[in-house]
Design a protein around this motif. Structure first.
Motif, mmCIF file in Angstrom:
data_model
loop_
_atom_site.group_PDB
_atom_site.id
_atom_site.type_symbol
_atom_site.label_atom_id
_atom_site.label_comp_id
_atom_site.label_asym_id
_atom_site.label_seq_id
_atom_site.Cartn_x
_atom_site.Cartn_y
_atom_site.Cartn_z
ATOM 1 N N TRP A 15 33.734 -17.912 54.819
ATOM 2 C CA TRP A 15 34.458 -18.871 55.671
ATOM 3 C C TRP A 15 33.697 -19.258 56.929
ATOM 4 O O TRP A 15 34.266 -19.803 57.880
ATOM 5 C CB TRP A 15 35.874 -18.333 55.971
ATOM 6 N N HIS A 16 32.361 -18.998 56.932
ATOM 7 C CA HIS A 16 31.527 -19.466 58.056
ATOM 8 C C HIS A 16 30.060 -19.238 57.688
ATOM 9 O O HIS A 16 29.581 -18.110 57.679
ATOM 10 C CB HIS A 16 31.857 -18.684 59.333
ATOM 11 N N VAL A 17 29.346 -20.326 57.405
ATOM 12 C CA VAL A 17 27.924 -20.160 57.078
ATOM 13 C C VAL A 17 27.122 -21.344 57.612
ATOM 14 O O VAL A 17 27.652 -22.451 57.767
ATOM 15 C CB VAL A 17 27.715 -20.009 55.553
ATOM 16 N N HIS A 18 25.853 -21.075 57.909
ATOM 17 C CA HIS A 18 24.905 -22.133 58.290
ATOM 18 C C HIS A 18 23.926 -22.320 57.143
ATOM 19 O O HIS A 18 23.233 -21.374 56.754
ATOM 20 C CB HIS A 18 24.138 -21.735 59.562
ATOM 21 N N LEU A 19 23.870 -23.534 56.617
ATOM 22 C CA LEU A 19 22.945 -23.827 55.509
ATOM 23 C C LEU A 19 21.759 -24.667 55.969
ATOM 24 O O LEU A 19 20.803 -24.827 55.221
ATOM 25 C CB LEU A 19 23.688 -24.542 54.377
ATOM 26 N N VAL A 41 31.004 -24.786 55.796
ATOM 27 C CA VAL A 41 29.625 -25.068 56.211
ATOM 28 C C VAL A 41 29.613 -25.623 57.632
ATOM 29 O O VAL A 41 30.244 -26.646 57.916
ATOM 30 C CB VAL A 41 28.982 -26.082 55.246
ATOM 31 N N MET A 42 28.885 -24.960 58.492
ATOM 32 C CA MET A 42 28.834 -25.363 59.902
ATOM 33 C C MET A 42 28.096 -26.692 60.068
ATOM 34 O O MET A 42 27.143 -26.985 59.336
ATOM 35 C CB MET A 42 28.153 -24.270 60.724
ATOM 36 N N PRO A 43 28.537 -27.486 61.058
ATOM 37 C CA PRO A 43 28.022 -28.856 61.224
ATOM 38 C C PRO A 43 26.950 -28.996 62.297
ATOM 39 O O PRO A 43 26.635 -30.126 62.687
ATOM 40 C CB PRO A 43 29.287 -29.593 61.667
ATOM 41 N N VAL A 101 37.340 -28.575 61.998
ATOM 42 C CA VAL A 101 36.534 -29.208 63.047
ATOM 43 C C VAL A 101 36.069 -28.095 63.974
ATOM 44 O O VAL A 101 36.869 -27.271 64.413
ATOM 45 C CB VAL A 101 37.357 -30.263 63.810
ATOM 46 N N LYS A 102 34.764 -28.086 64.262
ATOM 47 C CA LYS A 102 34.186 -26.964 64.991
ATOM 48 C C LYS A 102 34.051 -27.277 66.467
ATOM 49 O O LYS A 102 33.478 -28.304 66.842
ATOM 50 C CB LYS A 102 32.801 -26.644 64.395
ATOM 51 N N LEU A 103 34.569 -26.389 67.277
ATOM 52 C CA LEU A 103 34.407 -26.489 68.724
ATOM 53 C C LEU A 103 33.279 -25.574 69.174
ATOM 54 O O LEU A 103 33.375 -24.353 69.064
ATOM 55 C CB LEU A 103 35.707 -26.077 69.432
ATOM 56 N N GLU A 176 36.169 -17.934 65.434
ATOM 57 C CA GLU A 176 35.037 -17.602 64.565
ATOM 58 C C GLU A 176 34.281 -16.373 65.065
ATOM 59 O O GLU A 176 34.176 -16.145 66.266
ATOM 60 C CB GLU A 176 34.076 -18.790 64.511
ATOM 61 N N HIS A 177 33.726 -15.650 64.104
ATOM 62 C CA HIS A 177 32.849 -14.499 64.361
ATOM 63 C C HIS A 177 33.242 -13.726 65.616
ATOM 64 O O HIS A 177 32.474 -13.639 66.572
ATOM 65 C CB HIS A 177 31.365 -14.902 64.418
ATOM 66 N N ILE A 178 34.419 -13.143 65.592
ATOM 67 C CA ILE A 178 34.853 -12.376 66.769
ATOM 68 C C ILE A 178 33.980 -11.131 66.915
ATOM 69 O O ILE A 178 33.505 -10.556 65.927
ATOM 70 C CB ILE A 178 36.355 -12.009 66.712
ATOM 71 N N THR A 249 30.303 -14.888 57.105
ATOM 72 C CA THR A 249 29.034 -14.193 57.345
ATOM 73 C C THR A 249 28.336 -14.663 58.614
ATOM 74 O O THR A 249 27.605 -13.917 59.231
ATOM 75 C CB THR A 249 28.047 -14.410 56.184
ATOM 76 N N ASP A 250 28.523 -15.953 58.957
ATOM 77 C CA ASP A 250 27.705 -16.570 60.009
ATOM 78 C C ASP A 250 26.221 -16.414 59.696
ATOM 79 O O ASP A 250 25.393 -16.363 60.608
ATOM 80 C CB ASP A 250 28.036 -16.001 61.391
ATOM 81 N N SER A 251 25.903 -16.313 58.413
ATOM 82 C CA SER A 251 24.489 -16.224 58.021
ATOM 83 C C SER A 251 23.766 -17.467 58.532
ATOM 84 O O SER A 251 24.225 -18.588 58.342
ATOM 85 C CB SER A 251 24.381 -16.138 56.498
HETATM 86 ZN ZN ZN Z 1 27.869 -19.729 63.321
#
Ligand code: ZN
Length: 349
Positions: A15-19, A41-43, A101-103, A176-178, A249-251
């Motif tokens: 539920w949170h990744v950077h590609l 997918v993070m923007p 939508v990402k803040l 996200e990613h606490i 993951t915030d990979s």
């Molecule tokens: Zn991230």
């Protein structure tokens, strides 16, 4: 001696990744797609994904990098700016493929320069998100230089998150990613529709990892690793069975040369071995029975998507995390490179 029985799980989602984008997609997308059915997918590209039209094009580029034998659905997000219009939110909702939508507070992390300078400028847009149920995904850190980097998440809760949620109580929020006890307790106890993602690295390590025998750039991420009591609070949240906490993951792939650098990038790469890392944490805390809810159910439920129905396996089998992986025309160093893992992810049941 009997062989330990493998762990079978409903296929998980991230539920949170950077590609990222461009030539590296063909290297990183297969890692995520091998383990996860879907990923948020993070923007934060350059330039950021700020419209549904841009998200559609990015989605196509990701899908083109999914190997033919794999099934993977990228769940797209928009990057909130001071100028994101209410109409853009409506277009995003109508698209069917934008799920949040990402803040990013301006300046908080990699490629966040276009982020929000003052949340008050976004209120009309956030109202439409509240009305349509589109979740706001929050990088929860203040960015003032006067606030210690280890305190920025806790200060964000008091100064930004609580007032925002008071003004818009029905806005759906993913923190996200606490990384702190403060965030885990806030999400656990808050009223309304809120959830949090937790990374594998924040469950595994406290901030000593960044300084073990010398500076360790591959353990530097944002929000930065915190003290041990915070790590323990995150583990407690992850294994609690509370559906407000789920896997993200915030990979984040960065070239080796930009991590091992005088001004090294923030981010840990875990897409290759995410489920193995989470399984180690849950096993170490006698909570393997809670892994499926955290990895495979609660995120889908929060995002109002169907749970996956296919099954994957985690087998007790040792393997060594590679020292480096290909990243376009360079390489990256995965988290815990060179270490032996106790579990092996098998993408079928
Ligand atoms: Zn991230």
């Amino acid at each position: 001696m009997t062989k330990p029985s493998p762990l079978r799980l409903t296929r998980p989602d991230d539920w949170h990744v950077h590609l990222r984008d461009g030539i590296v997609l063909k290297d990183v997308v297969p890692h995520t797609a091998a383990q996860f059915a879907r990923a948020i997918v993070m923007p934060n590209l350059k330039p950021p994904v700020v419209t549904a039209t841009m998200a559609a094009a990015y989605r196509e580029r990701i899908l083109a990098a999914v190997p033919a034998a794999m099934n993977f659905e990228p769940l797209m997000t928009l990057y909130l700016t001071d100028n994101t219009s209410p109409d853009e939110i409506r277009r995003a909702v109508d698209s069917g493929f934008v799920h949040g939508v990402k803040l990013y507070p301006a300046g908080a992390t990699t490629n966040s320069d276009a982020g929000v300078t003052d949340i008050q400028r976004c209120m009309r847009t956030l109202e439409v998100m509240q009305d349509t149920g589109l979740p706001l995904l929050i990088h929860g850190e203040v960015t003032e230089h006067s606030i210690d980097i280890f305190d920025r998440e806790a200060v964000f809760i008091d100064r930004i998150l609580q007032p925002l949620r008071k003004s818009l109580p029905a806005l759906r929020v993913v923190f996200e990613h606490i990384t702190t006890k403060d965030a885990a307790e806030y999400v656990r106890d808050a009223e309304g529709d809120i959830a949090a993602t937790i990374t594998a690295h924040h469950l595994m390590y406290n901030r000593n990892a960044i300084f073990q025998g010398g500076i360790r750039p591959h353990y530097y991420c944002l929000p930065v690793l915190k003290r041990e009591p915070h790590r323990l609070a995150l583990v407690e949240a992850a294994i609690s069975g509370n559906p407000r906490f789920f896997l993200g993951t915030d990979s984040a792939p960065h070239p080796k040369g930009l991590k091992e650098h005088a001004c090294g990038c923030a981010g840990c790469y875990t897409a290759l071995h995410a489920m193995e890392l989470y399984a180690e944490v849950f096993e170490a805390n006698n909570a393997l029975d809670k892994l499926e809810g955290f990895a495979s159910f609660f995120g889908a439920d929060f995002y109002r998507l169907p749970r996956n129905t296919d099954v994957v396996t985690l087998q007790k089998s040792e393997w060594i995390i590679p020292d480096e992986l290909t990243l376009g025309d360079t390489t990256l160093v995965p988290l815990d490179a060179g270490r032996s893992l106790r579990w092996k992810f098998i993408p079928h049941g």
